[in-house]
Scaffold this motif. Structure first.
Motif, mmCIF file in Angstrom:
data_model
loop_
_atom_site.group_PDB
_atom_site.id
_atom_site.type_symbol
_atom_site.label_atom_id
_atom_site.label_comp_id
_atom_site.label_asym_id
_atom_site.label_seq_id
_atom_site.Cartn_x
_atom_site.Cartn_y
_atom_site.Cartn_z
ATOM 1 N N THR A 74 50.535 8.808 -62.007
ATOM 2 C CA THR A 74 50.963 9.335 -60.715
ATOM 3 C C THR A 74 52.473 9.160 -60.585
ATOM 4 N N PRO A 75 53.238 10.216 -60.749
ATOM 5 C CA PRO A 75 54.698 10.081 -60.663
ATOM 6 C C PRO A 75 55.127 9.618 -59.272
ATOM 7 N N LEU A 76 56.107 8.744 -59.229
ATOM 8 C CA LEU A 76 56.607 8.254 -57.950
ATOM 9 C C LEU A 76 57.235 9.390 -57.157
ATOM 10 N N GLY A 77 56.965 9.379 -55.854
ATOM 11 C CA GLY A 77 57.502 10.379 -54.958
ATOM 12 C C GLY A 77 56.535 11.480 -54.589
ATOM 13 N N VAL A 78 55.429 11.630 -55.343
ATOM 14 C CA VAL A 78 54.529 12.748 -55.068
ATOM 15 C C VAL A 78 53.600 12.415 -53.899
ATOM 16 N N PRO A 79 53.215 13.428 -53.122
ATOM 17 C CA PRO A 79 52.172 13.223 -52.120
ATOM 18 C C PRO A 79 50.819 13.029 -52.810
ATOM 19 N N VAL A 80 49.983 12.200 -52.219
ATOM 20 C CA VAL A 80 48.663 11.900 -52.769
ATOM 21 C C VAL A 80 47.646 11.952 -51.635
ATOM 22 N N TRP A 81 46.638 12.789 -51.787
ATOM 23 C CA TRP A 81 45.563 12.828 -50.798
ATOM 24 C C TRP A 81 44.556 11.739 -51.155
ATOM 25 N N LEU A 82 44.331 10.815 -50.232
ATOM 26 C CA LEU A 82 43.451 9.671 -50.467
ATOM 27 C C LEU A 82 42.147 9.849 -49.697
ATOM 28 N N GLU A 83 41.043 9.744 -50.426
ATOM 29 C CA GLU A 83 39.713 9.728 -49.831
ATOM 30 C C GLU A 83 39.066 8.394 -50.180
ATOM 31 N N LYS A 84 39.371 7.390 -49.364
ATOM 32 C CA LYS A 84 38.849 6.041 -49.580
ATOM 33 C C LYS A 84 37.568 5.871 -48.779
ATOM 34 N N ASP A 85 36.510 5.440 -49.471
ATOM 35 C CA ASP A 85 35.232 5.214 -48.812
ATOM 36 C C ASP A 85 35.120 3.749 -48.387
ATOM 37 N N GLY A 86 33.911 3.227 -48.253
ATOM 38 C CA GLY A 86 33.720 1.837 -47.836
ATOM 39 C C GLY A 86 33.472 1.717 -46.343
ATOM 40 N N GLN A 87 33.550 0.475 -45.835
ATOM 41 C CA GLN A 87 33.257 0.214 -44.425
ATOM 42 C C GLN A 87 34.299 0.829 -43.495
ATOM 43 N N GLU A 88 35.514 0.974 -43.978
ATOM 44 C CA GLU A 88 36.577 1.574 -43.171
ATOM 45 C C GLU A 88 37.140 2.780 -43.928
ATOM 46 N N PRO A 89 36.420 3.921 -43.895
ATOM 47 C CA PRO A 89 36.849 5.091 -44.664
ATOM 48 C C PRO A 89 38.237 5.570 -44.236
ATOM 49 N N LEU A 90 38.923 6.166 -45.183
ATOM 50 C CA LEU A 90 40.266 6.659 -44.921
ATOM 51 C C LEU A 90 40.420 8.022 -45.581
ATOM 52 N N ARG A 91 40.818 9.003 -44.807
ATOM 53 C CA ARG A 91 41.143 10.339 -45.312
ATOM 54 C C ARG A 91 42.562 10.624 -44.859
ATOM 55 N N ARG A 92 43.518 10.533 -45.787
ATOM 56 C CA ARG A 92 44.911 10.528 -45.342
ATOM 57 C C ARG A 92 45.834 10.968 -46.464
ATOM 58 N N LEU A 93 46.889 11.688 -46.090
ATOM 59 C CA LEU A 93 47.929 12.055 -47.040
ATOM 60 C C LEU A 93 48.917 10.903 -47.148
ATOM 61 N N MET A 94 49.017 10.345 -48.337
ATOM 62 C CA MET A 94 49.893 9.218 -48.620
ATOM 63 C C MET A 94 51.032 9.706 -49.524
ATOM 64 N N ARG A 120 50.921 4.806 -44.986
ATOM 65 C CA ARG A 120 51.339 6.086 -45.568
ATOM 66 C C ARG A 120 51.903 5.928 -46.973
ATOM 67 N N THR A 121 52.298 4.710 -47.350
ATOM 68 C CA THR A 121 52.812 4.456 -48.696
ATOM 69 C C THR A 121 51.692 3.962 -49.591
ATOM 70 N N LEU A 122 51.670 4.479 -50.820
ATOM 71 C CA LEU A 122 50.671 4.100 -51.807
ATOM 72 C C LEU A 122 51.371 3.528 -53.032
ATOM 73 N N ALA A 123 50.881 2.397 -53.532
ATOM 74 C CA ALA A 123 51.336 1.861 -54.815
ATOM 75 C C ALA A 123 50.411 2.414 -55.895
ATOM 76 N N VAL A 124 50.997 2.941 -56.961
ATOM 77 C CA VAL A 124 50.240 3.683 -57.966
ATOM 78 C C VAL A 124 50.650 3.245 -59.367
ATOM 79 N N ASP A 125 49.940 3.782 -60.347
ATOM 80 C CA ASP A 125 50.300 3.614 -61.744
ATOM 81 C C ASP A 125 51.150 4.820 -62.143
ATOM 82 N N PRO A 126 52.459 4.642 -62.355
ATOM 83 C CA PRO A 126 53.318 5.801 -62.637
ATOM 84 C C PRO A 126 53.018 6.479 -63.964
ATOM 85 N N ALA A 127 52.182 5.870 -64.810
ATOM 86 C CA ALA A 127 51.768 6.548 -66.028
ATOM 87 C C ALA A 127 50.898 7.756 -65.722
#
Length: 345
Positions: A268-288, A259-266
């Motif tokens: 993505t401000p820290l603390g904000v919710p981020v909807w992640l749509e990660k593809d690949g062999q193990e897709p992920l659709r999740r609010l981080m 549920r935690t995402l490491a981001v570039d604060p330039a």
């Protein structure tokens, strides 16, 4: 939110544009988020509240006050936020990180021979200080009582330094959590890239597990390879976080597995919710939740998923290198401020 606001005021973020200097910003609806309705919004909401109260701007304070009233989680996010896609022209890349877990002891023995050191005063006063090779071969650390704990594997110790924090499992079944206390001031050099440069592995074959196996199978050459990275990390005990909780992230709060995402604060401000749509062999659709940063995490569509603690989490994180997209959930006022009535596009 200061980073994004500063970008807006400086003209670096412009709706409808897409260059390296002018990221493209697109306002979306929740219906545009693939899998939004199927996510566990309560899990995301619980993680969000871990750091919400650390956001001190007035609009955030109002949102966090509403979060304390135990609202319906999905309705909470849909009421107070709007999805905003920020792109800087670079391809999206999503990787994983984890908290290593080593075996160790508070006293040295034949098995536990490799110390994790506290930061010496000499390293604080002179940057850069000794290199990794010099620290491990000169005896410069001896006799100062700087040993925090001893572990049984120098290769795992090296990768603990790369991660910057971890847990040490003690013989009595307890745990000691350690965190970054400083470094010797030398730049980090990737030993994976060095193995690829030498032709030992192709670039796409390099992984933490392959590197560990190669170093163990080639003890002398392996030690020399570790010394290719002159950077050396010192540790401190992290005793304010219970061992059953995640390590501290960049917001000085425990991070949450998946549920935690490491981001570039330039971007993505820290603390904000981020909807992640990660593809690949193990897709992920999740609010981080953006609660951490990383030296290799640079760009509007670059993020690192915190997978968890231990070997299984490490293997899972090591497989994660996927495309997709991430969408910020910005407070309504801030989202609409990106799109003034006279904005083109």
């Amino acid at each position: 939110m200061r980073a994004l606001r500063a970008a807006i005021l400086s003209g670096a973020v412009v709706a409808g544009s897409a260059t390296a200097q002018e990221p493209r910003v697109t306002l979306l609806g929740f219906e545009d988020l693939d899998g939004w309705a199927e996510d566990d919004h309560l899990a995301a909401f619980t993680t969000f509240r871990e750091t919400c109260l650390d956001l001190t701007d007035p609009d955030w304070q109002a949102i966090c006050a509403a979060a304390t009233a135990e609202p319906d989680p999905r309705l909470f996010f849909e009421t107070f936020f709007r999805p905003v896609l920020v792109e800087d022209g670079a391809e999206a890349l999503f990787t994983g990180y984890f908290e290593p877990e080593l075996d160790g002891a508070l006293r040295p023995s034949d098995r536990f021979r490799y110390p994790l050191y506290r930061m010496p005063d000499a390293a604080r006063q002179a940057q850069p200080w000794l290199t990794r090779a010099e620290i491990e071969s000169s005896g410069a650390m001896a006799g100062q009582g700087l040993e925090l704990v001893w572990v049984d594997d120098p290769v795992e110790l090296f990768f603990l330094q790369v991660q910057g924090s971890g847990r040490v499992r003690l013989p009595d079944g307890g745990f000691l959590r350690v965190g970054y206390a400083g470094a010797n001031g030398h730049p980090y050099r990737s030993i994976g890239k060095e193995l690829a440069r030498r032709g030992v592995f192709a670039a796409h074959q390099v992984s933490a597990q392959r590197i560990k196996a190669w170093v163990r199978d080639n003890p002398d050459a392996g030690q020399a390879l570790l010394h290719h990275n002159p950077s050396y990390v010192f540790f401190r005990e992290i005793n304010q976080v219970p061992p059953d909780r995640g390590p501290l992230g960049a917001m000085n709060r425990s991070v949450t597995a998946m549920r935690t995402l490491a981001v570039d604060p330039a971007y993505t401000p820290l603390g904000v919710p981020v909807w992640l749509e990660k593809d690949g062999q193990e897709p992920l659709r999740r609010l981080m939740i953006a609660q951490d940063t990383g030296s290799a995490i640079k760009g509007a569509q670059r993020a690192d998923v915190f997978v968890g603690t231990g070997d299984f989490a490490g293997r899972t994180a090591g497989r994660m290198r996927d495309p997709g997209r991430m969408i910020l959930l910005l407070p309504n006022e801030r989202a609409f401020a990106l799109f003034p009535p006279d904005a083109e596009g």
